[in-house]
Design an enzyme around this catalytic site. Structure first.
Site, PDB file in Angstrom:
ATOM      1  N   LYS A 261     -10.914 -60.632 -71.855  1.00  0.00           N
ATOM      2  CA  LYS A 261      -9.866 -60.400 -72.865  1.00  0.00           C
ATOM      3  C   LYS A 261      -8.484 -60.865 -72.402  1.00  0.00           C
ATOM      4  O   LYS A 261      -8.197 -62.047 -72.381  1.00  0.00           O
ATOM      5  CB  LYS A 261      -9.896 -58.933 -73.289  1.00  0.00           C
ATOM      6  CG  LYS A 261     -11.239 -58.566 -73.960  1.00  0.00           C
ATOM      7  CD  LYS A 261     -11.274 -57.144 -74.434  1.00  0.00           C
ATOM      8  CE  LYS A 261     -12.679 -56.712 -74.797  1.00  0.00           C
ATOM      9  NZ  LYS A 261     -13.088 -57.163 -76.121  1.00  0.00           N
TER      10      LYS A 261
ATOM     11  N   TYR B 206     -20.252 -50.029 -73.557  1.00  0.00           N
ATOM     12  CA  TYR B 206     -20.759 -51.361 -73.879  1.00  0.00           C
ATOM     13  C   TYR B 206     -20.253 -52.318 -72.810  1.00  0.00           C
ATOM     14  O   TYR B 206     -19.069 -52.281 -72.448  1.00  0.00           O
ATOM     15  CB  TYR B 206     -20.264 -51.784 -75.261  1.00  0.00           C
ATOM     16  CG  TYR B 206     -20.606 -53.199 -75.673  1.00  0.00           C
ATOM     17  CD1 TYR B 206     -19.614 -54.174 -75.777  1.00  0.00           C
ATOM     18  CD2 TYR B 206     -21.919 -53.564 -75.985  1.00  0.00           C
ATOM     19  CE1 TYR B 206     -19.925 -55.474 -76.171  1.00  0.00           C
ATOM     20  CE2 TYR B 206     -22.229 -54.861 -76.385  1.00  0.00           C
ATOM     21  CZ  TYR B 206     -21.227 -55.815 -76.474  1.00  0.00           C
ATOM     22  OH  TYR B 206     -21.535 -57.104 -76.861  1.00  0.00           O
TER      23      TYR B 206
ATOM     24  N   ASP C  13     -16.032 -51.770 -65.225  1.00  0.00           N
ATOM     25  CA  ASP C  13     -15.948 -52.787 -66.275  1.00  0.00           C
ATOM     26  C   ASP C  13     -14.576 -52.648 -66.935  1.00  0.00           C
ATOM     27  O   ASP C  13     -14.381 -51.811 -67.807  1.00  0.00           O
ATOM     28  CB  ASP C  13     -17.083 -52.607 -67.284  1.00  0.00           C
ATOM     29  CG  ASP C  13     -17.006 -53.661 -68.376  1.00  0.00           C
ATOM     30  OD1 ASP C  13     -17.924 -53.700 -69.219  1.00  0.00           O
ATOM     31  OD2 ASP C  13     -16.029 -54.431 -68.403  1.00  0.00           O
TER      32      ASP C  13
HETATM   33  P1  KE4 Z   1     -17.347 -60.359 -74.383  1.00  0.00           P
HETATM   34  O1  KE4 Z   1     -18.655 -60.969 -73.961  1.00  0.00           O
HETATM   35  O2  KE4 Z   1     -17.362 -59.921 -75.834  1.00  0.00           O
HETATM   36  O3  KE4 Z   1     -16.136 -61.214 -74.025  1.00  0.00           O
HETATM   37  O4  KE4 Z   1     -17.123 -59.027 -73.507  1.00  0.00           O
HETATM   38  C1  KE4 Z   1     -18.132 -58.053 -73.514  1.00  0.00           C
HETATM   39  C2  KE4 Z   1     -17.524 -56.729 -73.123  1.00  0.00           C
HETATM   40  C3  KE4 Z   1     -17.736 -56.249 -71.849  1.00  0.00           C
HETATM   41  N1  KE4 Z   1     -17.212 -55.066 -71.444  1.00  0.00           N
HETATM   42  C4  KE4 Z   1     -16.436 -54.331 -72.281  1.00  0.00           C
HETATM   43  C5  KE4 Z   1     -15.866 -53.033 -71.805  1.00  0.00           C
HETATM   44  C6  KE4 Z   1     -16.185 -54.787 -73.602  1.00  0.00           C
HETATM   45  O5  KE4 Z   1     -15.420 -54.032 -74.433  1.00  0.00           O
HETATM   46  C7  KE4 Z   1     -16.726 -56.009 -74.030  1.00  0.00           C
HETATM   47  C8  KE4 Z   1     -16.506 -56.544 -75.436  1.00  0.00           C
HETATM   48  N2  KE4 Z   1     -15.832 -55.673 -76.327  1.00  0.00           N
HETATM   49  C9  KE4 Z   1     -16.093 -55.837 -77.741  1.00  0.00           C
HETATM   50  C10 KE4 Z   1     -15.339 -54.743 -78.480  1.00  0.00           C
HETATM   51  N3  KE4 Z   1     -16.120 -53.574 -78.636  1.00  0.00           N
HETATM   52  C11 KE4 Z   1     -15.756 -57.202 -78.226  1.00  0.00           C
HETATM   53  C12 KE4 Z   1     -15.776 -57.352 -79.728  1.00  0.00           C
HETATM   54  C13 KE4 Z   1     -17.031 -58.007 -80.209  1.00  0.00           C
HETATM   55  O6  KE4 Z   1     -18.126 -57.692 -79.713  1.00  0.00           O
HETATM   56  O7  KE4 Z   1     -16.888 -58.844 -81.115  1.00  0.00           O
END
Ligand code: KE4
Length: 428
Positions: free
Chosen positions: A265, A142, A237
């Site tokens: 994060k 993701y 990523d």
């Molecule tokens: P954000 O847009 O949520 O800050 O980041 C997206 C993203 C990009 N790349 C990786 C590897 C990620 O894990 C994420 C976001 N992770 C999720 C957890 N599976 C955030 C939690 C959520 O979607 O509420």
């Protein structure tokens, strides 16, 4: 009804599904989500005053534990100077200096406001730099909710992806090719069949988003050399793994140099921050230095920079944090394995450093189809059994746990005990 349940009912009348991010709604595990009122160190406190030992840490950022004083102080000091100027600030220079020092492959960096923004920008930059349209991603990885990433694998015969969400166009999906994680041969076939068309391969160097899945020996090295062979950029990523798996993230731990890296994060210390960066010759193509456009009103926000810098400085200056996280992770996972043995379960645990996932399957899990063999309803029952014992796990089988240094040895023992009891309860 509990206060959380009341709030959730009200929230559902105002917010889609009652949450501002889907995974929070507990749909993957059943039941009604807890509304969190506060947190300190290793603990969360919900609106009904119940305390939980926390193993998500806001999906990664709170690696030092909640309300970590140096980060809190940095924000308190910053807010007296107003919150946002929309103009360059000294803090953005200091943040860029810190990131490029901690992650040497990042020669230049652009701050954004989320991991999604970072990955969306990174593939646009890769496309702009190479003049190529396609990207390759991996099933189960993701990269945020950008259209080009919400793509499911096409049928076996097809090489191009299909939309994985309404609203994503077929035209967009046609430019995203997908391969199974850890399958180098599949990547080579895609690159060979799409010569001079693939701008970038993007991957989680350690996957958190199908549950924790590690790269098999040689996989990352193989992707690196395939990218070199076909003139395709390699994007790591590291939104999850950055500054967590080591000071320099997964790329430092595995010794692989990507062309671009996306971050999030931890980089914000709990505030909304993302970043992308990499080779200077690529990043110099980003506006206004170059023609590839990307912008953001709150990018480099001084309050967020203060929080992120306080966290990164602490991590940079306290290498013992990473030693402690390895120790906590090893102790927890060893305890969880003993719990599985006592319950007579041969389930899989994938683990690296302060990331791990207990998969409710007897199969090894090295890609998304392996992960999908899990007994998801059983995981839901296990999740709630742990919650009843005061341990807050990720509310989905397909997520990694994220540990913080706030976990004391006593708390680790408590979690191990809760795991043992929960496994015995749910297998009855
Ligand atoms: P954000 O847009 O949520 O800050 O980041 C997206 C993203 C990009 N790349 C990786 C590897 C990620 O894990 C994420 C976001 N992770 C999720 C957890 N599976 C955030 C939690 C959520 O979607 O509420």
């Amino acid at each position: 009804m509990t206060t959380s349940e009341q709030l959730f009912e009200k929230a559902k009348t105002l917010i889609p599904g009652g949450v501002n991010s889907p995974v929070r709604a507990f749909r993957a595990v059943g039941g009604s989500p807890l509304f969190i009122k506060s947190a300190k160190g290793p603990y969360l406190y919900d609106e009904d005053g119940r305390q939980y030992i926390e193993l998500i840490n806001s999906w990664g950022p709170m690696i030092l534990g909640h309300a970590f004083e140096p980060v809190e102080k940095a924000v308190r000091d910053a807010i007296q100077y107003s919150f946002s100027f929309g103009a360059p600030t000294r803090k953005e220079v200091e943040m860029a200096e810190l990131i490029t020092a901690m992650v040497p492959s990042v020669e230049k960096v652009r701050m954004v406001n989320s991991g999604t923004e970072a990955t969306m920008a990174a593939i646009r930059v890769a496309r702009g730099f190479t003049g190529r349209d396609k990207i390759i991603k991996f099933e189960g990885c993701y990269h945020g909710h950008g259209d080009s990433f919400l793509i499911a694998a096409g049928s076996g015969a097809m090489t191009m992806g299909v939309p994985d969400s309404p609203g994503v166009t077929k035209a967009t999906a046609a430019d995203t090719l997908t391969a199974p994680y850890n399958d180098l041969a599949a990547v080579e076939v895609l690159l060979e069949n799409n010569q001079n068309q693939v701008a970038a391969v993007i991957l989680e160097p350690v996957v958190g988003n199908m549950g924790c899945v590690l790269p098999e020996p040689g996989f990352l090295e193989g992707i690196r050399s395939l990218c070199d062979k076909y003139g395709t950029l390699l994007i790591f990523d590291e939104v999850m793994t950055g500054f967590r798996l080591s000071k320099g993230g997964a790329q430092e731990r595995f010794g692989i140099t990507p062309d671009l890296t996306t971050m999030g994060k931890i980089i914000g210390g709990g505030m909304p921050v993302g970043a992308y960066g990499g080779r200077a010759d690529i990043m110099n193509q980003v506006s206004p230095a170059g023609p590839i456009y990307q912008a953001g009103t709150l990018s480099g926000n001084p309050i967020a920079m203060s929080a992120g810098m306080a966290m990164l400085h602490y991590l940079n200056e306290h290498p013992e944090v990473y030693t402690r996280l390895e120790t906590i992770g090893d102790k927890l996972v060893n305890g969880f394995r003993k719990g599985l043995q006592k319950a007579g379960l041969n389930y899989t645990i994938n683990h690296i450093g302060s990331m791990f996932t207990l998969f409710m399957t007897g199969r090894p899990v090295s890609n998304f189809s392996d992960a999908k063999s899990c007994d998801v309803p059983l995981f839901g029952r296990y999740f709630h059994a742990m919650l009843d014992r005061g341990v807050y796990l990720a509310p989905s089988q397909f997520e990694s746990l994220f540990l913080s240094i706030a976990l004391t040895d006593d708390l680790v023992d408590q979690i191990i005990q809760a795991n043992e009891e929960s496994l015995l309860e749910v297998i009855k």
